[in-house]
Design a protein around this motif. Sequence first.
Motif, PDB file in Angstrom:
ATOM      1  N   MET A  93      30.124  40.461  52.724  1.00 19.43           N
ATOM      2  CA  MET A  93      29.125  40.165  51.722  1.00 19.43           C
ATOM      3  C   MET A  93      28.137  39.154  52.277  1.00 19.43           C
ATOM      4  N   ALA A  94      26.962  39.168  51.736  1.00 19.91           N
ATOM      5  CA  ALA A  94      25.904  38.296  52.209  1.00 19.91           C
ATOM      6  C   ALA A  94      26.107  36.850  51.758  1.00 19.91           C
ATOM      7  N   THR A  95      26.745  36.634  50.632  1.00 20.05           N
ATOM      8  CA  THR A  95      26.934  35.283  50.134  1.00 20.05           C
ATOM      9  C   THR A  95      28.417  34.969  50.018  1.00 20.05           C
ATOM     10  N   THR A  96      28.732  33.693  50.145  1.00 19.87           N
ATOM     11  CA  THR A  96      30.105  33.246  49.984  1.00 19.87           C
ATOM     12  C   THR A  96      30.332  32.928  48.514  1.00 19.87           C
ATOM     13  N   PRO A  97      31.372  33.508  47.906  1.00 20.35           N
ATOM     14  CA  PRO A  97      31.642  33.209  46.494  1.00 20.35           C
ATOM     15  C   PRO A  97      31.897  31.715  46.282  1.00 20.35           C
ATOM     16  N   ILE A  98      31.432  31.224  45.163  1.00 23.28           N
ATOM     17  CA  ILE A  98      31.594  29.809  44.824  1.00 23.28           C
ATOM     18  C   ILE A  98      32.583  29.708  43.671  1.00 23.28           C
ATOM     19  N   LEU A  99      33.658  28.955  43.896  1.00 19.40           N
ATOM     20  CA  LEU A  99      34.647  28.705  42.849  1.00 19.40           C
ATOM     21  C   LEU A  99      34.553  27.244  42.434  1.00 19.40           C
ATOM     22  N   ASP A 100      34.529  27.018  41.138  1.00 18.36           N
ATOM     23  CA  ASP A 100      34.463  25.672  40.583  1.00 18.36           C
ATOM     24  C   ASP A 100      35.893  25.145  40.458  1.00 18.36           C
ATOM     25  N   PRO A 101      36.288  24.191  41.315  1.00 22.38           N
ATOM     26  CA  PRO A 101      37.667  23.686  41.274  1.00 22.38           C
ATOM     27  C   PRO A 101      38.002  22.914  40.002  1.00 22.38           C
ATOM     28  N   ALA A 102      36.989  22.516  39.247  1.00 27.45           N
ATOM     29  CA  ALA A 102      37.234  21.785  37.999  1.00 27.45           C
ATOM     30  C   ALA A 102      37.664  22.715  36.870  1.00 27.45           C
ATOM     31  N   ARG A 103      37.434  23.997  37.037  1.00 24.63           N
ATOM     32  CA  ARG A 103      37.800  24.956  35.984  1.00 24.63           C
ATOM     33  C   ARG A 103      39.200  25.483  36.264  1.00 24.63           C
ATOM     34  N   PRO A 104      40.055  25.539  35.259  1.00 24.74           N
ATOM     35  CA  PRO A 104      41.399  26.095  35.470  1.00 24.74           C
ATOM     36  C   PRO A 104      41.336  27.618  35.605  1.00 24.74           C
ATOM     37  N   PHE A 105      42.198  28.157  36.445  1.00 29.39           N
ATOM     38  CA  PHE A 105      42.283  29.606  36.601  1.00 29.39           C
ATOM     39  C   PHE A 105      42.848  30.222  35.317  1.00 29.39           C
ATOM     40  N   VAL A 106      42.309  31.365  34.919  1.00 30.38           N
ATOM     41  CA  VAL A 106      42.800  32.097  33.756  1.00 30.38           C
ATOM     42  C   VAL A 106      43.198  33.497  34.221  1.00 30.38           C
ATOM     43  N   ALA A 107      44.473  33.804  34.096  1.00 35.26           N
ATOM     44  CA  ALA A 107      44.942  35.137  34.480  1.00 35.26           C
ATOM     45  C   ALA A 107      44.507  36.155  33.434  1.00 35.26           C
ATOM     46  N   VAL A 108      44.060  37.316  33.897  1.00 40.97           N
ATOM     47  CA  VAL A 108      43.750  38.404  32.985  1.00 40.97           C
ATOM     48  C   VAL A 108      44.827  39.476  33.126  1.00 40.97           C
ATOM     49  N   ARG A 109      44.949  40.290  32.097  1.00 48.05           N
ATOM     50  CA  ARG A 109      45.972  41.343  32.061  1.00 48.05           C
ATOM     51  C   ARG A 109      45.304  42.658  32.446  1.00 48.05           C
ATOM     52  N   ILE A 110      45.780  43.215  33.540  1.00 49.96           N
ATOM     53  CA  ILE A 110      45.132  44.386  34.137  1.00 49.96           C
ATOM     54  C   ILE A 110      46.063  45.592  34.100  1.00 49.96           C
TER      55      ILE A 110
ATOM     56  N   ALA B  68      48.320  40.854  41.922  1.00 50.89           N
ATOM     57  CA  ALA B  68      49.366  39.822  41.870  1.00 50.89           C
ATOM     58  C   ALA B  68      48.996  38.619  42.734  1.00 50.89           C
ATOM     59  N   GLU B  69      48.482  38.892  43.934  1.00 50.16           N
ATOM     60  CA  GLU B  69      48.105  37.813  44.851  1.00 50.16           C
ATOM     61  C   GLU B  69      47.026  36.914  44.237  1.00 50.16           C
ATOM     62  N   ALA B  70      46.143  37.496  43.455  1.00 49.94           N
ATOM     63  CA  ALA B  70      45.075  36.728  42.814  1.00 49.94           C
ATOM     64  C   ALA B  70      45.587  35.922  41.616  1.00 49.94           C
ATOM     65  N   GLY B  71      46.817  36.201  41.154  1.00 48.05           N
ATOM     66  CA  GLY B  71      47.396  35.463  40.038  1.00 48.05           C
ATOM     67  C   GLY B  71      47.246  36.133  38.688  1.00 48.05           C
ATOM     68  N   HIS B  72      46.770  37.376  38.691  1.00 45.81           N
ATOM     69  CA  HIS B  72      46.618  38.107  37.424  1.00 45.81           C
ATOM     70  C   HIS B  72      47.913  38.834  37.073  1.00 45.81           C
ATOM     71  N   ASP B  73      47.978  39.316  35.843  1.00 47.40           N
ATOM     72  CA  ASP B  73      49.157  40.037  35.366  1.00 47.40           C
ATOM     73  C   ASP B  73      48.916  41.538  35.450  1.00 47.40           C
ATOM     74  N   LEU B  74      49.784  42.247  36.148  1.00 55.12           N
ATOM     75  CA  LEU B  74      49.740  43.707  36.140  1.00 55.12           C
ATOM     76  C   LEU B  74      50.474  44.125  34.875  1.00 55.12           C
ATOM     77  N   ALA B  75      49.709  44.363  33.819  1.00 55.05           N
ATOM     78  CA  ALA B  75      50.268  44.595  32.491  1.00 55.05           C
ATOM     79  C   ALA B  75      50.786  46.018  32.305  1.00 55.05           C
ATOM     80  N   ALA B  76      50.239  46.956  33.057  1.00 54.66           N
ATOM     81  CA  ALA B  76      50.658  48.356  32.937  1.00 54.66           C
ATOM     82  C   ALA B  76      50.194  49.108  34.178  1.00 54.66           C
ATOM     83  N   ARG B  77      50.919  50.187  34.455  1.00 53.24           N
ATOM     84  CA  ARG B  77      50.532  51.028  35.595  1.00 53.24           C
ATOM     85  C   ARG B  77      50.949  52.459  35.295  1.00 53.24           C
TER      86      ARG B  77
END
Length: 179
Positions: A1-18, A43-52
Amino acid sequence: MATTPILDPARPFVAVRIALLTVSDTRTAADDKSGDTLAARIAEAGHDLAARALVRDDKAAIAAQVQIWIADPQIDVVISTGGTGLTGRDVTVEALRPLFDKEIDGFAVLFHQVSFTTVGTSTIQSRACAGVAGGTYIFALPGSTGAVKDGWDNILKWQLDNRHRPCNFVEIMPRLGEV
């Protein structure tokens, strides 16, 4: 990608259900490499694999499974892999688009930009698409493991992380159902 993603360390991670849907006439749960690749990255990203699930290349079967997940308040995101090509059996796009309340046009554009860096002009054969239905995000990726990696690693991993700046899909989830 042309740009490096920016993550705000002050914001808590929120897992989504996928929910993960593999669309294929030839794969089984035992040899679903693209689905396994995506499940591992979720899973590696910290999200929930809710169904497959794995369904055949059949518009009604694809739509029925996705409608179940759209109606489930425990599912935030549906990601499908497979059935986005040009052959007669590739019907994922035709199954999903009628379900969309809104299409996320930029997803296809960005997917093709990312994919071009790995497969060149062959990206033209993909009909990757995305939309929102009933407050649920839906993303349709091609069935190759390379395409799954391109879509997740360069787009979805970041847009499904609420720390991503300047904006992301997670922070607007509560407002998807506004009228």
